[in-house]
Structures are given as C-alpha cells and as structure tokens.
Design a protein around this motif. Structure first.
Motif, mmCIF file in Angstrom:
data_model
loop_
_atom_site.group_PDB
_atom_site.id
_atom_site.type_symbol
_atom_site.label_atom_id
_atom_site.label_comp_id
_atom_site.label_asym_id
_atom_site.label_seq_id
_atom_site.Cartn_x
_atom_site.Cartn_y
_atom_site.Cartn_z
ATOM 1 N N PHE A 52 -6.990 12.918 -36.362
ATOM 2 C CA PHE A 52 -5.774 12.820 -35.559
ATOM 3 C C PHE A 52 -4.565 12.879 -36.491
ATOM 4 C CE2 PHE A 52 -2.413 10.446 -33.355
ATOM 5 C CZ PHE A 52 -2.388 11.132 -32.156
ATOM 6 N N ILE A 53 -3.797 13.964 -36.407
ATOM 7 C CA ILE A 53 -2.635 14.190 -37.262
ATOM 8 C C ILE A 53 -1.383 13.996 -36.413
ATOM 9 C CG2 ILE A 53 -1.470 15.834 -38.767
ATOM 10 C CD1 ILE A 53 -4.171 17.238 -39.104
ATOM 11 N N TYR A 54 -0.529 13.056 -36.807
ATOM 12 C CA TYR A 54 0.648 12.762 -36.003
ATOM 13 C C TYR A 54 1.881 12.630 -36.889
ATOM 14 C CZ TYR A 54 0.208 7.846 -37.424
ATOM 15 O OH TYR A 54 0.132 6.686 -38.145
ATOM 16 N N GLY A 55 3.014 12.863 -36.282
ATOM 17 C CA GLY A 55 4.303 12.808 -36.970
ATOM 18 C C GLY A 55 5.367 13.414 -36.079
ATOM 19 N N HIS A 56 6.618 13.212 -36.432
ATOM 20 C CA HIS A 56 7.707 13.736 -35.621
ATOM 21 C C HIS A 56 7.722 15.258 -35.625
ATOM 22 C CE1 HIS A 56 10.034 9.707 -36.106
ATOM 23 N NE2 HIS A 56 9.202 9.687 -35.086
ATOM 24 N N ARG A 57 8.532 15.797 -34.749
ATOM 25 C CA ARG A 57 8.678 17.245 -34.629
ATOM 26 C C ARG A 57 9.170 17.835 -35.946
ATOM 27 N NH1 ARG A 57 12.897 20.749 -32.922
ATOM 28 N NH2 ARG A 57 12.161 22.573 -31.776
ATOM 29 N N ALA A 58 8.632 19.009 -36.298
ATOM 30 C CA ALA A 58 9.032 19.739 -37.507
ATOM 31 C C ALA A 58 8.787 18.928 -38.769
ATOM 32 C CB ALA A 58 10.503 20.167 -37.425
ATOM 33 N N SER A 59 7.681 18.214 -38.828
ATOM 34 C CA SER A 59 7.308 17.487 -40.044
ATOM 35 C C SER A 59 6.198 18.188 -40.816
ATOM 36 C CB SER A 59 6.878 16.052 -39.699
ATOM 37 O OG SER A 59 5.826 16.048 -38.762
#
Length: 475
Positions: A52-59
C-alpha cells in the motif's frame, strides 16, 4: 529480456544495480525507490501479496512505480480506479494484459469474483512465467465505491489465484481511512512524503530552457517557489506555472533591457504576473493559451488590476458566504463577534474588550484558526436568507478545503471540533464581496440569465456584501 539484465538479476546486489538503472529518472525519490525494490524482491522470488503506497497528490507515487516496472521490464498492468466503472472491466483488463484476448473473452458478461479467479487459474497454468506479475491500482481510495468484497479479495489475490502476483495500491489517503469494516488482511504500507522546497527546486531546475543559462533558470525557480511554496506544494501545478510564466520572466533579457544577472529588474517585471497567477492556483477555468492571451489583452489595456470576475464566478452562492465568514473568523478576534453580529449588543468600546497585543493589525499577523461552530455562527449571521444546517452546507465546506481556499488545521480524525484557517487574500475576498455590484454587467456579457417558460428573466443570486464594515482592522 536481455541476457545482460538476467545477469544483473542473478547478482547478489540486484537491488543496487536496479536502482542505478532508474536513479536518473527518479530525482529526490531514491530512498522510496530503494525501499520499494527491497519489498518487491527479485523477480524469480515470491513478492509481498499487497503493498500500500500512499502520499499526497504529485508526490511521485505513480512515477516511481511505473519507472521501476517499465525499466526493469517486469510484467505488470496499471489500472486507474477512476476509469473502471465496474468490476467486470477491471477483471477484463487484468486478464487481457497478462494472458491475452482469449482469457478476457472467457469471462462471462456478468462476471463475478469467482469467475475471475477461475479464469485466472486456468490460464496461469498455460502461460506460466518465472517473474512476479504486478497489478498497479491508481486512486485506490475509489475502491470504496465499488463492490464491498473487491478490496478484501485484492489484498488476498496471491493466495486465491495461487500465483506469484503482487497488488500495488496507490492512494492519497492512509489505509486507516478506507479499511473494510468486514476486516481483511493488512497490506504493507509505504509512505511517500511531500517534496521539500529544496527538492522541488532541484526537480524543477531540470526543466530549464536550453536557450538560457542554468543560473538564470535556477534563480527563476527560486523566485517562483518563494511566491507559491506557501500555498502550493503540488509538483505538477508548480511545473505548469513555471512553464507558463518563464517567457514573461525572460522578457527584459530578450528585449535587451536587462542582463541575466539583473535579478532585481527581472523580479520587478514578473512580480505582478506571479501574484495574479497565485490567485488562480487550482482554479484554472481556461487553458494556458487562453490565459496568455488574457494577459496580453490586459497589458495592452493597462496595468494589472488584480483578480478578475472569472476566478470566483463559479463558486456556489452559499460557498461565497462561507468563504466570507471564514475570512471574518480568521482576521477578527473572537471577542468582536458580538459587536459585529449581534444587533442589540450595546455600546462597546474598541479598547475594552481587546488585549494590548491584539491592537496590532490582524492582517499583518496572518490568519488565525477558528472552530467550525464559530464559522457556522458567522455564516448564519451574514447570509441574507434563512438557511437550514443541511449536509449541503457541510459538503461545501469540504469543497472549499479541497480547493485550498480553506485549510483544515486540526487532525483529520478529530470529529468533535475541527478547526480551519482562511487561505485567500484580501483582494480575493473583496472581489467576491463586490461581485454583486457588477453582477448585472457580468451576466449581460456572459448571458448568465435564466429564461423560464413564462418568459420571465431572472438574474442569479448575488452576494453584494460590504466586508470592510465587518473587519476589526478597518474600524
């Protein structure tokens, strides 16, 4: 696959060799790429069932994953959950990529999860490969709107299909926000943090124009980030703004009025254009070409006049009042609310209910956070009609946060008393407040009228709110 690359795979330092291959394409994301490579392991070995890869937009989430899978020539399929309107379309795309058209055609029209698992197992034995197959799902948070049992199945897909397949879920939200209530296996999380200011500068300077020196473009990016970094951390948005305004920055150099080392002259030329562009970050309503034409027309007509009516004409009626209420809550001390919004408050002197440090202009100190109940109290006081506290009002507050006109400063999981700050400028809020006075002209120009069946023409509801009278700094 080439024999030279197979030799690299069999080498004990496979991860280091693979990272060297793609390092040039992943600036400031070498650490995350190395961690992902270590989680994926060698192609011949079984990989983790779900990452599961998560982060804000355009990261850099999608970019890192796609570069690794393409450059290392690993079998994969990339699916955007925004494009999959049904689970059947998702199943068909996976089977078509991995096993060809025959496997996709074997699915029934009303296919279920059991049909997908059955067809996958059948064709897996006929088209076996030694490498791990990867299923990349972008915008994975949209899986919440699909079948309830789809996400638990994807997390356990390796076990169900009995194949060396790994699912990579890419999302802007953490796993806790959309974990199924029925329970499922936990994927291994990998967080992509936001780019720092130095990292954004390093990435954006790679796009320099070949006709100009690297120092000139580096100074331009430094100026751009100095203006926009406080309100925008989105790499794609900043890259778009850099490309859009660079010609205006270089205009004095092109015309021979300044040298590349005259940073002060270049800054004075670009400053009004960057400030105007800052008002429309995330709110572009025209293409870049039309934006440049508008700038040229306004330059011929005279100096820049701040914010145009197009920027806020699309905001709903109550959203404008919510934004006005948020601005008042951010820049007025809480103890002044009785003075401005209660009719029979009596005579209150300005110096009696404020502390000494509050005599400093609140606009110089910047916006202050305020709770949701204060925002709604001011909103119901300033709006010109009786409004029920429906879900529509709360959804419009969420929309203002999404547009970054409001900033939520409390924790996302804090439900009892969320706090916000207003993120718009004085010119922006004054333009929204004055819109009612020029609305008739705007409607005439843009034909924003509604003709009913009886032939009666109605103009849309306007704001026409004198916000200066409600700001403590201007008493």
């Amino acid at each position: 696959m080439s024999s030279s690359f197979l030799q690299k795979q069999q080498h004990p330092g496979y991860e280091e060799a693979s990272l060297r291959i793609v390092a040039e394409q992943l600036p400031c994301r070498e650490l995350q790429a190395g961690m992902l490579l270590s989680l994926m392991g060698e192609p011949q070995q079984y990989s983790l069932p779900t990452i599961f890869i998560y982060g804000h937009r355009a990261s850099g989430k999608s970019h890192v994953v796609n570069v690794l899978l393409k450059e290392l020539e690993l079998p994969h399929v990339t699916i955007s959950c925004a494009e999959c309107i049904s689970t059947a379309l998702f199943f068909e795309q996976v089977l078509l990529t991995f096993f060809g058209g025959d496997a996709a055609a074997a699915l029934p029209r009303t296919s279920s999860l059991s049909d997908f698992v059955r067809v996958y197992r059948h064709h897996r034995s006929r088209a076996a490969v030694e490498q791990t197959r990867y299923i990349v799902l972008e915008k994975a948070e949209l899986l919440r709107d699909m079948d309830a049992n789809l996400l638990p199945v994807l997390v356990r897909l390796q076990e169900l299909v009995e194949d060396n397949v790994s699912v990579l879920l890419l999302s802007e939200l953490p796993w806790d926000t959309f974990r199924p209530s029925t329970g499922c296996s936990e994927p291994l999380p990998l967080h992509f943090p936001d780019y720092s200011k130095a990292e954004l500068h390093q990435i954006l300077t790679r796009d320099r124009h070949p006709s100009y020196s690297a120092d000139l473009y580096s100074s331009y990016i430094h100026i751009l980030l100095g203006v926009f970094y406080a309100v925008c951390r989105d790499l794609r948005e900043l890259r778009h703004l850099a490309a859009l305004n660079f010609s205006k920055f270089c205009e004095p150099v092109t015309e021979g009025k300044a040298k590349e080392s005259d940073t002060h002259k270049l800054w004075r030329n670009i400053e009004p254009h960057l400030k105007k562009a800052m008002q429309t970050v995330y709110l572009r309503e025209v293409s870049s070409l039309e934006w440049e034409k508008m700038q040229q027309v306004e330059m011929k007509a005279g100096p820049l006049r701040g914010l145009s009516a197009h920027t806020h004409v699309e905001l709903p009626f109550y959203s404008k009042f919510l934004l006005i209420a948020a601005y008042l809550a951010s820049y007025n001390p809480a103890r002044t609310d009785k003075r401005f919004f209660v009719k029979h408050h009596g005579k209150i002197k300005k110096t009696n209910f404020l502390k000494k440090n509050e005599k400093t202009s609140n606009h110089l100190l910047g916006p202050k956070p305020f709770p949701l109940d204060r925002l709604l109290a001011i909103f119901y006081s300033v709006v010109d009609s009786r409004v029920a506290p429906t879900a529509s009002i709360f959804s419009q507050i969420s929309s203002l946060v999404t547009l970054q006109l409001l900033t939520q400063v409390s924790h996302v999981d804090q439900l009892d008393a969320p706090k916000y700050k207003c993120a718009v400028s004085m010119d922006f809020i004054c333009a929204i407040s004055r819109f009612g006075r020029v609305c008739v002209q705007v409607c005439a120009l843009f034909l924003l009228v509604h003709t009913h069946t009886h032939g009666v023409i109605y103009l849309p509801r306007t704001v026409n709110f004198d916000i200066i009278k409600y700001l403590y700094d201007f008493l």
